[in-house]
Each structure stands twice: as C-alpha cells, then as structure tokens.
Design a protein around this motif. Structure first.
Motif, PDB file in Angstrom:
ATOM      1  N   ASP A   5       3.370  -6.996   9.908  1.00 28.55           N
ATOM      2  CA  ASP A   5       2.383  -6.153   9.398  1.00 28.55           C
ATOM      3  C   ASP A   5       3.172  -5.680   8.065  1.00 28.55           C
ATOM      4  OD1 ASP A   5       0.845  -5.795  11.411  1.00 28.55           O
ATOM      5  OD2 ASP A   5       2.066  -4.513  12.647  1.00 28.55           O
ATOM      6  N   LEU A   6       2.538  -5.446   7.005  1.00 25.39           N
ATOM      7  CA  LEU A   6       2.693  -4.738   5.812  1.00 25.39           C
ATOM      8  C   LEU A   6       3.083  -3.317   5.955  1.00 25.39           C
ATOM      9  CD1 LEU A   6       0.444  -6.517   3.325  1.00 25.39           C
ATOM     10  CD2 LEU A   6       2.910  -6.908   3.428  1.00 25.39           C
ATOM     11  N   PRO A   7       3.984  -2.933   5.487  1.00 21.64           N
ATOM     12  CA  PRO A   7       4.339  -1.266   5.438  1.00 21.64           C
ATOM     13  C   PRO A   7       3.218  -0.606   4.819  1.00 21.64           C
ATOM     14  CG  PRO A   7       6.071  -2.513   3.858  1.00 21.64           C
ATOM     15  CD  PRO A   7       4.880  -3.459   4.682  1.00 21.64           C
ATOM     16  N   GLN A   8       3.246   0.378   5.261  1.00 26.68           N
ATOM     17  CA  GLN A   8       1.916   1.602   4.786  1.00 26.68           C
ATOM     18  C   GLN A   8       2.653   1.790   3.609  1.00 26.68           C
ATOM     19  OE1 GLN A   8      -0.632   1.741   5.963  1.00 26.68           O
ATOM     20  NE2 GLN A   8      -1.736   3.586   5.408  1.00 26.68           N
ATOM     21  N   THR A   9       3.857   2.159   3.346  1.00 26.56           N
ATOM     22  CA  THR A   9       4.500   2.620   1.958  1.00 26.56           C
ATOM     23  C   THR A   9       5.730   2.094   2.039  1.00 26.56           C
ATOM     24  OG1 THR A   9       5.835   4.424   2.999  1.00 26.56           O
ATOM     25  CG2 THR A   9       3.766   4.890   2.318  1.00 26.56           C
ATOM     26  N   TYR A  10       6.228   2.188   0.584  1.00 32.14           N
ATOM     27  CA  TYR A  10       7.543   1.270   0.607  1.00 32.14           C
ATOM     28  C   TYR A  10       8.728   2.343   0.411  1.00 32.14           C
ATOM     29  CZ  TYR A  10       5.029  -2.887   0.225  1.00 32.14           C
ATOM     30  OH  TYR A  10       4.201  -3.959   0.816  1.00 32.14           O
ATOM     31  N   GLY A  11       8.474   3.574   0.941  1.00 29.74           N
ATOM     32  CA  GLY A  11       9.424   4.454   0.737  1.00 29.74           C
ATOM     33  C   GLY A  11       9.713   5.169  -0.579  1.00 29.74           C
ATOM     34  N   VAL A  12       8.759   5.079  -1.370  1.00 28.82           N
ATOM     35  CA  VAL A  12       8.763   5.807  -2.711  1.00 28.82           C
ATOM     36  C   VAL A  12       7.833   6.680  -2.974  1.00 28.82           C
ATOM     37  CG1 VAL A  12       8.793   5.388  -5.246  1.00 28.82           C
ATOM     38  CG2 VAL A  12       9.861   3.670  -3.774  1.00 28.82           C
ATOM     39  N   THR A  13       7.788   7.866  -3.624  1.00 33.83           N
ATOM     40  CA  THR A  13       6.843   8.777  -3.347  1.00 33.83           C
ATOM     41  C   THR A  13       6.219   8.472  -4.993  1.00 33.83           C
ATOM     42  OG1 THR A  13       7.718  10.399  -2.256  1.00 33.83           O
ATOM     43  CG2 THR A  13       6.358  11.216  -4.057  1.00 33.83           C
ATOM     44  N   GLU A  14       4.978   7.947  -5.382  1.00 39.02           N
ATOM     45  CA  GLU A  14       4.567   7.675  -6.561  1.00 39.02           C
ATOM     46  C   GLU A  14       2.901   7.833  -6.475  1.00 39.02           C
ATOM     47  OE1 GLU A  14       5.644   3.932  -7.331  1.00 39.02           O
ATOM     48  OE2 GLU A  14       4.943   3.172  -5.360  1.00 39.02           O
ATOM     49  N   SER A  15       2.201   7.839  -7.746  1.00 36.74           N
ATOM     50  CA  SER A  15       0.912   7.923  -7.531  1.00 36.74           C
ATOM     51  C   SER A  15       0.549   7.410  -8.957  1.00 36.74           C
ATOM     52  CB  SER A  15       0.165   9.268  -7.396  1.00 36.74           C
ATOM     53  OG  SER A  15       0.663  10.282  -8.575  1.00 36.74           O
ATOM     54  N   TYR A  16      -0.908   6.800  -9.069  1.00 41.41           N
ATOM     55  CA  TYR A  16      -1.348   6.038 -10.006  1.00 41.41           C
ATOM     56  C   TYR A  16      -2.770   6.300 -10.454  1.00 41.41           C
ATOM     57  CZ  TYR A  16       3.000   3.394  -9.556  1.00 41.41           C
ATOM     58  OH  TYR A  16       4.187   3.217  -9.778  1.00 41.41           O
ATOM     59  N   LEU A  17      -3.393   6.660 -11.591  1.00 41.93           N
ATOM     60  CA  LEU A  17      -4.695   6.964 -11.880  1.00 41.93           C
ATOM     61  C   LEU A  17      -5.137   5.887 -12.715  1.00 41.93           C
ATOM     62  CD1 LEU A  17      -6.705   9.285 -11.710  1.00 41.93           C
ATOM     63  CD2 LEU A  17      -5.669  10.180 -13.785  1.00 41.93           C
ATOM     64  N   LEU A  18      -6.403   5.475 -12.366  1.00 45.32           N
ATOM     65  CA  LEU A  18      -7.072   4.425 -13.169  1.00 45.32           C
ATOM     66  C   LEU A  18      -8.437   4.936 -13.601  1.00 45.32           C
ATOM     67  CD1 LEU A  18      -6.230   1.317 -10.628  1.00 45.32           C
ATOM     68  CD2 LEU A  18      -5.037   2.054 -12.738  1.00 45.32           C
ATOM     69  N   PRO A  19      -9.051   4.676 -14.712  1.00 48.86           N
ATOM     70  CA  PRO A  19     -10.264   4.985 -15.008  1.00 48.86           C
ATOM     71  C   PRO A  19     -11.225   3.977 -14.220  1.00 48.86           C
ATOM     72  CG  PRO A  19      -9.259   3.658 -16.890  1.00 48.86           C
ATOM     73  CD  PRO A  19      -8.302   3.915 -15.720  1.00 48.86           C
ATOM     74  N   LYS A  20     -12.355   4.326 -13.788  1.00 47.56           N
ATOM     75  CA  LYS A  20     -13.357   3.627 -13.071  1.00 47.56           C
ATOM     76  C   LYS A  20     -14.652   3.507 -14.066  1.00 47.56           C
ATOM     77  CE  LYS A  20     -16.390   3.126  -9.418  1.00 47.56           C
ATOM     78  NZ  LYS A  20     -17.827   3.234  -9.928  1.00 47.56           N
ATOM     79  N   ASP A  21     -15.161   4.641 -14.521  1.00 43.98           N
ATOM     80  CA  ASP A  21     -16.437   4.524 -15.525  1.00 43.98           C
ATOM     81  C   ASP A  21     -16.338   6.144 -15.970  1.00 43.98           C
ATOM     82  OD1 ASP A  21     -17.588   6.366 -13.758  1.00 43.98           O
ATOM     83  OD2 ASP A  21     -18.610   4.575 -12.767  1.00 43.98           O
ATOM     84  N   PRO A  22     -17.227   6.342 -16.874  1.00 39.67           N
ATOM     85  CA  PRO A  22     -17.185   7.472 -17.564  1.00 39.67           C
ATOM     86  C   PRO A  22     -17.278   8.575 -16.734  1.00 39.67           C
ATOM     87  CG  PRO A  22     -18.925   6.159 -18.605  1.00 39.67           C
ATOM     88  CD  PRO A  22     -18.278   5.449 -17.458  1.00 39.67           C
ATOM     89  N   ALA A  23     -17.743   8.494 -15.518  1.00 49.91           N
ATOM     90  CA  ALA A  23     -17.669   9.671 -14.574  1.00 49.91           C
ATOM     91  C   ALA A  23     -16.863   9.867 -13.393  1.00 49.91           C
ATOM     92  CB  ALA A  23     -19.258   9.914 -14.041  1.00 49.91           C
ATOM     93  N   TRP A  24     -16.254   8.647 -13.247  1.00 44.28           N
ATOM     94  CA  TRP A  24     -15.221   8.600 -11.996  1.00 44.28           C
ATOM     95  C   TRP A  24     -13.652   8.060 -12.529  1.00 44.28           C
ATOM     96  CZ3 TRP A  24     -16.210  10.846  -7.509  1.00 44.28           C
ATOM     97  CH2 TRP A  24     -17.851  11.015  -7.354  1.00 44.28           C
ATOM     98  N   MET A  25     -12.668   8.575 -11.693  1.00 41.97           N
ATOM     99  CA  MET A  25     -11.572   8.095 -11.895  1.00 41.97           C
ATOM    100  C   MET A  25     -11.042   7.545 -10.305  1.00 41.97           C
ATOM    101  SD  MET A  25      -9.460  10.543 -14.075  1.00 41.97           S
ATOM    102  CE  MET A  25      -9.420  11.983 -12.958  1.00 41.97           C
ATOM    103  N   TYR A  26     -10.224   6.762 -10.021  1.00 42.27           N
ATOM    104  CA  TYR A  26      -9.456   6.186  -8.910  1.00 42.27           C
ATOM    105  C   TYR A  26      -8.038   6.547  -8.687  1.00 42.27           C
ATOM    106  CZ  TYR A  26      -8.394   3.063  -4.778  1.00 42.27           C
ATOM    107  OH  TYR A  26      -7.847   2.851  -3.604  1.00 42.27           O
ATOM    108  N   LEU A  27      -7.632   7.525  -7.870  1.00 44.76           N
ATOM    109  CA  LEU A  27      -6.067   7.806  -7.705  1.00 44.76           C
ATOM    110  C   LEU A  27      -5.696   7.113  -6.372  1.00 44.76           C
ATOM    111  CD1 LEU A  27      -3.673   9.693  -8.630  1.00 44.76           C
ATOM    112  CD2 LEU A  27      -4.700  11.349  -7.183  1.00 44.76           C
ATOM    113  N   PHE A  28      -4.414   6.469  -6.582  1.00 46.14           N
ATOM    114  CA  PHE A  28      -3.745   5.927  -4.997  1.00 46.14           C
ATOM    115  C   PHE A  28      -2.429   6.367  -5.196  1.00 46.14           C
ATOM    116  CE2 PHE A  28      -3.790   2.418  -8.262  1.00 46.14           C
ATOM    117  CZ  PHE A  28      -2.446   1.967  -7.828  1.00 46.14           C
ATOM    118  N   TRP A  29      -1.730   6.545  -4.138  1.00 43.38           N
ATOM    119  CA  TRP A  29      -0.555   7.271  -3.941  1.00 43.38           C
ATOM    120  C   TRP A  29       0.187   6.849  -2.664  1.00 43.38           C
ATOM    121  CZ3 TRP A  29      -4.951  10.101  -3.256  1.00 43.38           C
ATOM    122  CH2 TRP A  29      -5.232  10.538  -1.994  1.00 43.38           C
ATOM    123  N   ALA A  30       1.548   7.053  -2.570  1.00 47.52           N
ATOM    124  CA  ALA A  30       2.366   6.918  -1.438  1.00 47.52           C
ATOM    125  C   ALA A  30       3.139   8.267  -1.588  1.00 47.52           C
ATOM    126  CB  ALA A  30       3.043   5.869  -1.565  1.00 47.52           C
TER     127      ALA A  30
END
Length: 178
Positions: A28-53
C-alpha cells in the motif's frame, strides 16, 4: 533455448522474475509522507485545484497548543487570497479573501474563483469559535488565465492581400476562377 539465451547475456541483462511472488505481494502506498504541504494549480479561468497533506506531527502540535478538541470545535476551511499586485504576501496584505469550508481528510479540492486573470494563494486552516484563523499550511501562488481572447497578435503569420494573391497564383487556384 531460453536457458541458452540467459547464459549468453550478462548478469545485468538477465533478469529472473518471480511472477508468483509478485502476485502474492501487496504493498500500500502511504496516504501521506509525513510532510505538511499544499499545492495550488490553475485549472481554467474559473477554477483552481488545491491538494495537500497534513502530517500527524502538525495535528499533534496544534492540539498541544490549542487543546485536544480544537479540530472538533473549529471549522476547517480553505482561505483563498487574491494577491494580484502583491509582491510579498504575508497573510494580511491580500486584495481580498474568501473562505470555503472543507473536509481536511479529502486531501484535494476544486476552488471556484470570482475572477480570472488574477493571482491567488490558499491557506488551509481552522476558524475557531472565537473567529481566529489557525494556519495549517500555505500553498504556492498561482496565476489564473484571463478567459478572454488574447490581444497579442503575431504579425509573422498575418497575410496581406498581395501575398494572398501570390499564394493563390502559385497553388494554381487562380486557374479555377476563384
């Protein structure tokens, strides 16, 4: 014949693979790697995508500082800041911001933005019953496309009437009566 082939190959080229062991192995891949972080990506002119641990240590630190029930009694949110024209964002100098309630265990979220063509940054945190914001992680800044036709014109590709007629002549299309 296969044994003969393996004998002729170097030790680095001849690989013996235990297919049965691979079928039985389960990793099983770990759900997180023990680091607190977040990344923001543009999707299109109306939306962004944020993922984090958010690491276990971050949860434990916040609970040790604010009480073991801080996550239960607070609202978890994504705080989205418009930082267009802000050079050194410090959490308090944004053009504007808005909060989106979020489930921290979701680990990612789509965020609708009020206006394209702007720069945004997101904080994931808690809003306490007293209205205080507790920061858990801050994303990278990202620019959202404007969502309009570009006003950049590449003159290199622009045809003028004389060139157009010359191309028609060279193609033979002028013989068709066009």
């Amino acid at each position: 014949m296969a044994d003969n082939l393996e004998e002729r190959l170097s030790s680095t080229a001849a690989l013996k693979f235990d297919h049965q062991a691979a079928k039985e192995a389960h990793f099983d891949l770990p759900q997180t790697y023990g680091v607190t972080e977040s990344y923001l990506l543009p999707k299109d002119p109306a939306w962004m995508y944020l993922f984090w641990a958010i690491s276990k240590e971050t949860y434990e630190f916040v609970m040790s500082e604010r009480g073991g029930d801080i996550f239960a009694k607070s609202v978890s949110v994504i705080r989205t800041y418009d930082i267009t024209g802000v050079d050194n964002f410090d959490g308090g100098n944004a053009v504007s911001f808005f909060d989106t309630p979020v489930v921290l265990d979701a680990l990612s979220w789509y965020i609708g933005v009020p206006q394209g063509g702007r720069r945004y940054i997101c904080d994931i945190g808690l809003i306490t019953p007293g209205g205080e914001f507790i920061l858990l992680t801050r994303s990278n800044p990202t620019a959202i496309p404007g969502g309009r036709i570009s006003d950049v014109v590449d003159e290199k590709w622009m045809l003028v009437e004389g060139d157009y007629r010359e191309l028609l002549k060279l193609s033979g299309a002028d013989n068709w009566g066009l």
